[in-house]
Design a protein around this motif. Structure first.
Motif, mmCIF file in Angstrom:
data_model
loop_
_atom_site.group_PDB
_atom_site.id
_atom_site.type_symbol
_atom_site.label_atom_id
_atom_site.label_comp_id
_atom_site.label_asym_id
_atom_site.label_seq_id
_atom_site.Cartn_x
_atom_site.Cartn_y
_atom_site.Cartn_z
ATOM 1 N N TYR A 233 0.843 -1.211 0.000
ATOM 2 C CA TYR A 233 0.000 0.000 0.000
ATOM 3 C C TYR A 233 0.882 1.267 0.000
ATOM 4 O O TYR A 233 0.625 2.233 -0.714
ATOM 5 N N LEU A 234 1.944 1.240 0.801
ATOM 6 C CA LEU A 234 2.782 2.451 0.922
ATOM 7 C C LEU A 234 3.581 2.696 -0.359
ATOM 8 O O LEU A 234 3.700 3.831 -0.819
ATOM 9 N N HIS A 235 4.091 1.625 -0.975
ATOM 10 C CA HIS A 235 4.764 1.782 -2.279
ATOM 11 C C HIS A 235 3.780 2.349 -3.291
ATOM 12 O O HIS A 235 4.097 3.224 -4.099
ATOM 13 N N TRP A 236 2.542 1.847 -3.269
ATOM 14 C CA TRP A 236 1.485 2.300 -4.185
ATOM 15 C C TRP A 236 1.223 3.795 -3.964
ATOM 16 O O TRP A 236 1.094 4.568 -4.914
ATOM 17 N N CYS A 237 1.169 4.220 -2.694
ATOM 18 C CA CYS A 237 0.977 5.650 -2.414
ATOM 19 C C CYS A 237 2.124 6.457 -3.016
ATOM 20 O O CYS A 237 1.892 7.483 -3.663
ATOM 21 N N GLU A 238 3.348 5.977 -2.864
ATOM 22 C CA GLU A 238 4.493 6.704 -3.451
ATOM 23 C C GLU A 238 4.378 6.722 -4.972
ATOM 24 O O GLU A 238 4.580 7.753 -5.612
ATOM 25 N N ASP A 239 3.991 5.593 -5.567
ATOM 26 C CA ASP A 239 3.932 5.512 -7.036
ATOM 27 C C ASP A 239 2.890 6.459 -7.626
ATOM 28 O O ASP A 239 3.040 6.927 -8.752
ATOM 29 N N LEU A 240 1.834 6.737 -6.866
ATOM 30 C CA LEU A 240 0.795 7.627 -7.391
ATOM 31 C C LEU A 240 0.826 9.003 -6.720
ATOM 32 O O LEU A 240 -0.115 9.791 -6.901
ATOM 33 N N ASP A 241 1.916 9.231 -5.933
ATOM 34 C CA ASP A 241 2.062 10.523 -5.250
ATOM 35 C C ASP A 241 0.812 10.822 -4.409
ATOM 36 O O ASP A 241 0.241 11.919 -4.468
ATOM 37 N N MET A 242 0.393 9.816 -3.648
ATOM 38 C CA MET A 242 -0.770 9.963 -2.763
ATOM 39 C C MET A 242 -0.265 9.919 -1.329
ATOM 40 O O MET A 242 0.766 9.300 -1.056
ATOM 41 N N GLU A 243 -1.020 10.530 -0.413
ATOM 42 C CA GLU A 243 -0.661 10.299 0.983
ATOM 43 C C GLU A 243 -1.609 9.255 1.568
ATOM 44 O O GLU A 243 -2.793 9.215 1.200
ATOM 45 N N PRO A 244 -1.068 8.395 2.421
ATOM 46 C CA PRO A 244 -1.917 7.358 3.014
ATOM 47 C C PRO A 244 -2.821 7.951 4.085
ATOM 48 O O PRO A 244 -2.379 8.762 4.883
ATOM 49 N N TYR A 245 -4.076 7.591 4.056
ATOM 50 C CA TYR A 245 -4.979 7.837 5.192
ATOM 51 C C TYR A 245 -5.159 6.465 5.808
ATOM 52 O O TYR A 245 -5.971 5.668 5.370
ATOM 53 N N MET A 246 -4.311 6.161 6.761
ATOM 54 C CA MET A 246 -4.212 4.796 7.266
ATOM 55 C C MET A 246 -5.053 4.619 8.525
ATOM 56 O O MET A 246 -4.999 5.445 9.442
ATOM 57 N N ALA A 247 -5.801 3.551 8.555
ATOM 58 C CA ALA A 247 -6.639 3.276 9.727
ATOM 59 C C ALA A 247 -5.928 2.315 10.672
ATOM 60 O O ALA A 247 -5.168 1.451 10.245
ATOM 61 N N VAL A 248 -6.193 2.502 11.963
ATOM 62 C CA VAL A 248 -5.777 1.518 12.966
ATOM 63 C C VAL A 248 -7.054 0.955 13.594
ATOM 64 O O VAL A 248 -8.084 1.647 13.674
ATOM 65 N N TRP A 249 -6.975 -0.291 14.016
ATOM 66 C CA TRP A 249 -8.129 -0.956 14.620
ATOM 67 C C TRP A 249 -8.438 -0.292 15.967
ATOM 68 O O TRP A 249 -7.513 0.088 16.699
ATOM 69 N N ASP A 250 -9.737 -0.135 16.285
ATOM 70 C CA ASP A 250 -10.024 0.666 17.481
ATOM 71 C C ASP A 250 -10.900 -0.064 18.482
ATOM 72 O O ASP A 250 -11.714 0.538 19.191
ATOM 73 N N GLY A 251 -10.748 -1.386 18.555
ATOM 74 C CA GLY A 251 -11.368 -2.101 19.661
ATOM 75 C C GLY A 251 -12.823 -2.442 19.450
ATOM 76 O O GLY A 251 -13.548 -2.696 20.413
ATOM 77 N N TYR A 252 -13.253 -2.448 18.186
ATOM 78 C CA TYR A 252 -14.651 -2.798 17.905
ATOM 79 C C TYR A 252 -14.695 -3.700 16.689
ATOM 80 O O TYR A 252 -14.010 -3.449 15.692
ATOM 81 N N THR A 253 -15.455 -4.783 16.752
ATOM 82 C CA THR A 253 -15.544 -5.711 15.627
ATOM 83 C C THR A 253 -16.950 -5.687 15.027
ATOM 84 O O THR A 253 -17.919 -5.296 15.680
ATOM 85 N N LEU A 254 -17.023 -6.117 13.772
ATOM 86 C CA LEU A 254 -18.315 -6.166 13.084
ATOM 87 C C LEU A 254 -19.261 -7.118 13.807
ATOM 88 O O LEU A 254 -20.479 -7.007 13.686
ATOM 89 N N GLY A 255 -18.671 -8.049 14.561
ATOM 90 C CA GLY A 255 -19.522 -8.972 15.312
ATOM 91 C C GLY A 255 -20.036 -8.339 16.601
ATOM 92 O O GLY A 255 -20.796 -8.948 17.342
ATOM 93 N N GLY A 256 -19.604 -7.081 16.870
ATOM 94 C CA GLY A 256 -20.153 -6.370 18.033
ATOM 95 C C GLY A 256 -19.301 -6.450 19.285
ATOM 96 O O GLY A 256 -19.651 -5.879 20.314
ATOM 97 N N THR A 257 -18.155 -7.152 19.201
ATOM 98 C CA THR A 257 -17.274 -7.185 20.375
ATOM 99 C C THR A 257 -16.595 -5.841 20.550
ATOM 100 O O THR A 257 -16.240 -5.193 19.570
ATOM 101 N N ASN A 258 -16.436 -5.410 21.815
ATOM 102 C CA ASN A 258 -15.617 -4.218 22.010
ATOM 103 C C ASN A 258 -14.623 -4.459 23.136
ATOM 104 O O ASN A 258 -14.825 -5.311 23.993
ATOM 105 N N ILE A 259 -13.530 -3.719 23.053
ATOM 106 C CA ILE A 259 -12.469 -3.809 24.065
ATOM 107 C C ILE A 259 -12.212 -2.397 24.558
ATOM 108 O O ILE A 259 -12.051 -1.485 23.741
#
Ligand SMILES: O=S(=O)(O)O[C@H]1C[C@H](O)[C@@H](O)[C@@H]1CO
Length: 628
Positions: A274-300
């Motif tokens: 993904y990061l090489h791809w961002c460099e190749d297209l001169d894009m900046e990454p808007y990168m997500a980090v996981w935040d303790g919630y799952t689609l199954g409804g679990t939270n931490i």
């Protein structure tokens, strides 16, 4: 309608305004942008000894194949192999084949890079045995082949080959075949692992992207790339969330994961790709980090988040850390990129508005820690700006909206009334997806769009004029989903469709292309369009100070033409300008059967300090006129 344009810009058009949101959905990654042509190449995340584990591999003739939990696996990350039974009788030729992701596009003279790993118990088969890797057309005619001795060494052996088709096959119904001959001996087997076939990739990147799709996306000059999701970040469970460290390093060390859109993700398209791809297209990454919630409804929440915050810190350090002080950054350096990548924005989760009880705690716990560790980064909230209240106060909210063409045409003033309190907005996902306002997420029979239409694209264009008018607080926007296989999708419509050898540009793709290629760098206020619930005519005016051009974008959602008159405040205005128009029947789409049914058409028009322009029914127009 007379539109008087001001000479004084009200705000800049940010360079980040138009970009792309990506997640692996509808095979947008595996089987799409990521160039690997073999589906289920490493038997990742499957139950051995099941038919499903083999899908879509097929035996040749009456050969016997199965996916086994290998007693001597290629790697701990890839515990499964494909076992090819070698019958005691002197079978002439045995083997198996893979049909790719709904086909394999092959072109005469192109060099395809094949590789596989095999293991045969020492001495288990005759020394005359040989292995052939080949590309077959729909009639099992050999297009290219490579043969090498098959060594019963008891050790994993890698075979690589460059396969060049002797001619272009008549269809995509081609296959990648592996055959074993002269393997006479007592009943035995050959185990295979990580079988791969790559075409030449975009910019020749190893483990890279499919060039035709890549070039189609590059043509829209995206300024950012949001990844890895979308839902596909979250996991149905904590264990199946996206984890950066499982997506970097040698492919044999990547276990893959059960993605959130119904298929296994190889994670061959991983953080570094993904990061090489961002460099190749001169894009900046808007990168997500996981935040303790799952689609199954679990939270931490609270302290239980610590290990996940540590993982997020490592993920961010892989991108921007110092190799001298951070192990993930040292890993990045060892993979060939000692310098940090560009990173300004980190998104906290995805659509975190399903768990109002804990989102404030999770945001506070995570962002307090991450902003202390990375004070230079801006963290984007994905809950609703209308609440729950988050601390620290989010500087950015990622807003998503899926609706109907009419909604987009009549709601382009959404941000005009938003309080200017320092908050900025990323319209991270938007698209007109259905003509049925009371059942937007239904089936095509209920109004859901299979492909964008002229009406949906023109409605989106109206909405996008609102982003330009409010670009003082809307700094980025991206249509979603970006990519979808026309053979297997979990969501429609998509901006760009594809199959094994074609890319399909939608009407919405052309609207995105026209906005991004005619951005301008400052917004010129003008007579405001009607902001009524029945509005059909929307426009925006920007200026390119470098090119000394005025750019007028007009979205006419009515079934009738609109006579317009523009009054420009410049003394030197060219007598002719260009008009690029996307129009057609409101319900028309570009489809695999009619891929170029609706394309932009550019012509010259008469312009001047005042000039008239007729906006066609259901159309999006971009007028460019030299003026200063
Ligand atoms: O089912 S939805 O939640 O509507 O899924 C949407 C929203 C989510 O962020 C993205 O992954 C997906 C389509 O782009």
């Amino acid at each position: 309608t007379t539109v008087t344009v001001s000479a004084t810009a009200s705000h800049a058009i940010p360079s980040t305004l138009w970009g792309m949101m990506f997640e692996d959905i509808s095979h947008s990654g595996d089987g799409g942008l990521y160039a690997e042509l073999i589906q289920n190449r490493a038997f990742q995340q499957v139950a051995p000894d099941t038919a499903a584990a083999l899908d879509p591999w097929v035996p040749l003739g009456d050969s016997q194949i199965s996916v086994v939990a290998d007693s001597v696996p290629l790697s701990s990350a890839l515990p499964n192999s494909l076992a090819l039974t070698v019958p005691a009788a002197s079978a002439t030729e045995i083997g198996f084949a893979n049909p790719g992701y709904f086909g394999i596009g092959l072109v005469k003279g192109t060099a395809y890079s094949a590789s596989l790993n095999y293991r045969v118990a020492a001495g288990a088969i005759s020394k005359q045995a040989s292995l052939t890797i080949s590309l077959l057309d729909q009639n099992n005619k050999t297009l290219a082949a490579f043969t090498t001795p098959l060594r019963a060494s008891g050790k994993w052996t890698e075979v690589t080959a460059s396969l060049v088709p002797s001619h272009t096959p008549p269809s995509n119904n081609n296959s990648f075949a592996v055959t074993v001959t002269n393997a006479r001996g007592a009943e035995s087997q050959v185990n295979f692992a990580l079988l791969s076939l790559f075409p030449p990739t975009f910019k020749g990147r190893a483990n890279g992207m499919r060039p035709d799709i890549a070039e189609t996306l590059a043509a829209n000059k995206p300024a950012f790339w949001r990844f890895p999701g979308g839902n596909n970040l979250e996991g149905q469970t904590v264990a199946t969330r996206w984890q950066w460290n499982n997506t970097v390093g040698p492919l044999k060390d990547r276990p893959g994961r059960v993605g959130d859109w119904g298929y296994v993700n190889t994670d061959g398209l991983g953080l570094l790709e993904y990061l090489h791809w961002c460099e190749d297209l001169d894009m900046e990454p808007y990168m997500a980090v996981w935040d303790g919630y799952t689609l199954g409804g679990t939270n931490i929440t609270g302290a239980a988040l610590d290990p996940y915050i540590a993982q997020a810190i490592d993920q961010i350090n892989f991108v921007i850390g110092d190799p001298a002080t951070s192990a993930p950054a040292a890993l990045r350096a060892s993979l060939g990129h000692p310098e940090p990548f560009t990173l300004h924005y980190v998104e906290i989760g995805n659509e975190d508005f399903f768990d109002d009880e804990t989102v404030a705690n999770r945001w506070n716990t995570i962002v307090t820690n991450l902003s202390a560790t990375f004070p230079q980064l801006t963290f984007m909230a994905t809950s609703l700006s209308s609440g729950p209240v988050l601390t620290p106060t989010p500087k950015v909210y990622d807003v998503h909206v899926y609706s109907s063409p009419t909604f987009f045409a009549t709601n382009s003033f959404l941000y005009d009334s938003v309080e200017r309190n320092g908050t900025h907005y990323f319209e991270g996902e938007y698209a007109a997806i259905s003509t049925n306002d009371s059942n937007l997420f239904g089936t095509p029979a209920e109004g859901r769009l299979l492909f964008p239409t002229v009406a949906s694209a023109v409605g989106e264009a109206a909405f996008m004029t609102g982003f330009e008018r409010n670009a003082d607080i809307v700094f980025s926007a991206s249509y979603a989903p970006l990519l979808g296989s026309v053979n297997d999708s979990q969501w429609t419509p998509n901006l760009v469709g594809f199959d094994a050898s074609n890319v399909y540009k939608s009407t919405s793709y052309y609207v995105q292309n026209l906005f991004a290629n005619n951005k301008g760098d400052e917004y010129l206020p003008s007579t405001l369009p009607s902001n009524s619930s029945t509005a059909t005519l929307l426009w925006s005016v920007t200026r390119s100070t470098a090119n000394k051009e005025v750019i007028i974008k007009i979205s006419n959602n009515a079934a009738t033409t609109e006579e317009m008159k523009f009054v420009l405040p410049f003394k030197d205005v060219s007598s002719t300008g260009s008009a690029t128009v996307l129009t057609g029947p409101a319900t028309a789409s570009n489809t695999p059967d009619a891929p170029d049914a609706i394309v932009p058409v550019t012509s010259r028009i008469k312009t001047g300090t005042t000039f008239e322009y007729t906006a066609p029914a259901v159309s999006f127009s971009v007028l460019v006129v030299s003026a200063h």
